[in-house]
Design an enzyme around this catalytic site. Structure first.
Site, mmCIF file in Angstrom:
data_model
loop_
_atom_site.group_PDB
_atom_site.id
_atom_site.type_symbol
_atom_site.label_atom_id
_atom_site.label_comp_id
_atom_site.label_asym_id
_atom_site.label_seq_id
_atom_site.Cartn_x
_atom_site.Cartn_y
_atom_site.Cartn_z
ATOM 1 N N CYS A 104 0.764 -1.350 -0.003
ATOM 2 C CA CYS A 104 0.042 0.068 0.174
ATOM 3 C C CYS A 104 0.781 1.255 -0.043
ATOM 4 C CB CYS A 104 -1.046 0.110 1.460
ATOM 5 S SG CYS A 104 -2.165 -1.324 1.493
ATOM 6 N N ASP B 48 19.428 38.026 -12.300
ATOM 7 C CA ASP B 48 18.215 38.396 -12.884
ATOM 8 C C ASP B 48 17.497 39.609 -12.346
ATOM 9 O OD1 ASP B 48 15.843 36.970 -14.408
ATOM 10 O OD2 ASP B 48 15.001 37.898 -12.715
#
Length: 493
Positions: free
Chosen positions: A38, A443
């Site tokens: 599971c 940037d």
């Protein structure tokens, strides 16, 4: 959460008892008394601790003789975040296996791409994942087969070969072994499909770990979309796909607990690859809780994370395409970069039919771009030289960008190219190579956000401050960009 979590029994037991879905994909619970495995969030009553054993992969569970649970469907868990945040041999191998390389080229092809011997690759995968490359690829084929069985009306023989099985008998045996049901029984249990399905068109759900903030993710993809290749239509991001066996179109729609994915494929053998690339594009296997917890330790970032947690890094479905687009975007606006790319697409892209929208072409392959006349490029001479050097390197194989790329080595190769500075290399590392720690201190948007937030704004000082954000600096970039009003930060309406 970290590598080898399945070996920490006490921690795994606590995770199973808490049914916390964010642990899904990190490890799997095999139950000795039932013979099933599971995901940690399985809704059934947890077994006794002495009846649980833990494995690092679904393939390891299957190899140990356990069947997939019919309630929680562990084979459909989100992928482990480990394979996106690491650049070692095992992580690179897992990314290639997800991209279907073992099915197309075999284990020798996988090893060759990684630059290691077959024995070394098998040994390391077995040591960390409890299964070798063939078993991992088999588990992936089983998952693809289940998806096709449950979502299409295709004959089983077509599904077998589309999922990558060499024979119908192997397909039948694998499905029975993994799911404890015959293929026909799996189809009978699936929800009934509404209406007739269109050949080659599949609708599926892509799971993710919550939270997921779609604003910057889909906002970035839509705002930078290249006309003809990408579009935002009716609440979905749509784009064309160049795939190993053919071509495709995907429509991705954000939902509260999954991403709706509608795929149109010319060859169903490309399904596994297409799903893998879409998940990578949207960074769906990330662990947002771990990432955000780390970034919250900085008092400047904490309010940004608390305001809109779960930001992902928008990535790409084609690393070479993104590198070309990064060069086209050097020192120009987003609109100008889109215009440059659209001209290349119209002149050199491969036409594609799109009855449901306005997509017209695949993005040009490096070989097509390498053959064009540089004088036809409407860009400065120095950038023209950068562009031609890049596409020629991609076309002749001197430069390879892919899911298996060694990040430091590829960075060095890119930096050696004319016209490639830190910004271009880092944006390719962040969005094409998938490096979660790539950072863009030069940037303009990052420097502007830094000034407004009181962070150091010079690249050297900001990089020093950002050391505390490692290894998640690419995600910090998303939170810093989000302080601006640029369209990349907003979900299109």
């Amino acid at each position: 959460m970290q590598m080898g979590m399945h070996t920490d029994t006490e921690r795994c037991v606590r995770a199973v008892r808490s049914k916390d879905a964010r642990f899904d994909g990190w490890f799997f619970t095999a139950v000795l008394t039932t013979g099933i495995y599971c995901r940690p969030s399985c809704p059934v009553v947890p077994p006794k601790p002495e009846n649980m054993v833990f494995h690092p992969s679904a393939a390891a569970c299957q190899q140990a003789g356990f069947r997939a649970c019919k309630r929680c469907r562990p084979d459909t868990s989100p992928g482990s975040p480990e394979w996106n945040q690491r650049a070692d041999l095992v992580a690179r191998a897992m990314r290639l296996i997800a991209d279907g390389v073992v099915d197309r080229e075999g284990v020798p092809g996988l090893a060759g791409r990684l630059g290691y011997s077959t024995r070394q690759v098998e040994r390391q995968l077995l040591a960390e994942l409890g299964a070798g490359p063939l078993a991992l690829a088999r588990a992936q084929r089983a998952q693809t087969a289940r998806l096709l069985i449950e979502t299409t009306a295709l004959p089983m023989a077509q599904i077998a070969f589309a999922a990558g099985f060499a024979s119908i008998r192997t397909f039948n045996d694998t499905v029975r072994e993994v799911f404890a049901l015959a293929p026909s029984d799996l189809r009978a249990r699936a929800p009934k499909r509404q209406g007739a399905s269109t050949p080659g068109v599949l609708s599926l759900r892509l799971p993710f770990r919550a939270p997921l903030n779609p604003d910057n993710l889909f906002g970035h993809l839509a705002a930078t979309a290249v006309p003809g290749v990408e579009e935002w239509r009716d609440g979905s991001y749509r784009r064309t796909l160049r795939l190993p066996y053919g071509q495709g179109i995907v429509a991705l729609t954000p939902g509260p607990d999954h991403i709706a994915c509608r795929l149109t494929l010319s060859d169903l053998r490309d399904l596994t690859v297409a799903i893998s690339r879409c998940r990578r594009l949207l960074d769906l296997d990330a662990d947002p809780v771990a990432i955000d917890d780390q970034l919250r330790t900085d008092p400047v970032l904490a309010p940004l994370v608390d305001k809109a947690p779960g930001r992902r890094v928008p990535r790409t479905v084609d690393e070479a395409e993104f590198a070309v687009r990064a060069v086209l975007g050097q020192q120009v606006s987003t609109a100008a970069a889109r215009t440059h790319a659209a001209r290349l697409v119209a002149a050199h892209g491969e036409p594609i039919e799109d009855p449901e929208g306005g997509l017209t072409h695949l993005f040009p392959a490096p070989g097509a771009l390498a053959a064009l006349d540089p004088q036809t490029l409407a860009m400065p001479r120095t950038r023209r030289a950068t562009f031609t050097t890049l596409v020629r390197g991609l076309a002749d194989g001197a430069l390879h960008l892919g899911v298996e790329s060694d990040w430091p080595r590829t960075r060095a190769q890119l930096l050696a190219l004319p016209g490639f500075g830190p910004w271009t290399v880092d944006v390719i590392a962040m969005r094409a190579l998938g490096d979660p720690d790539a950072f863009l201190p030069t940037d303009l948007g990052i420097r502007r956000a830094a000034r407004e937030l009181g962070l150091p704004s010079t690249p050297a000082a900001l990089t020093a401050r950002a050391a505390a954000w490692r290894p998640w600096r690419a995600y910090a970039v998303q939170y810093l960009w989000a302080t601006d009003s640029h369209p990349i930060n907003f979900l299109p309406v």
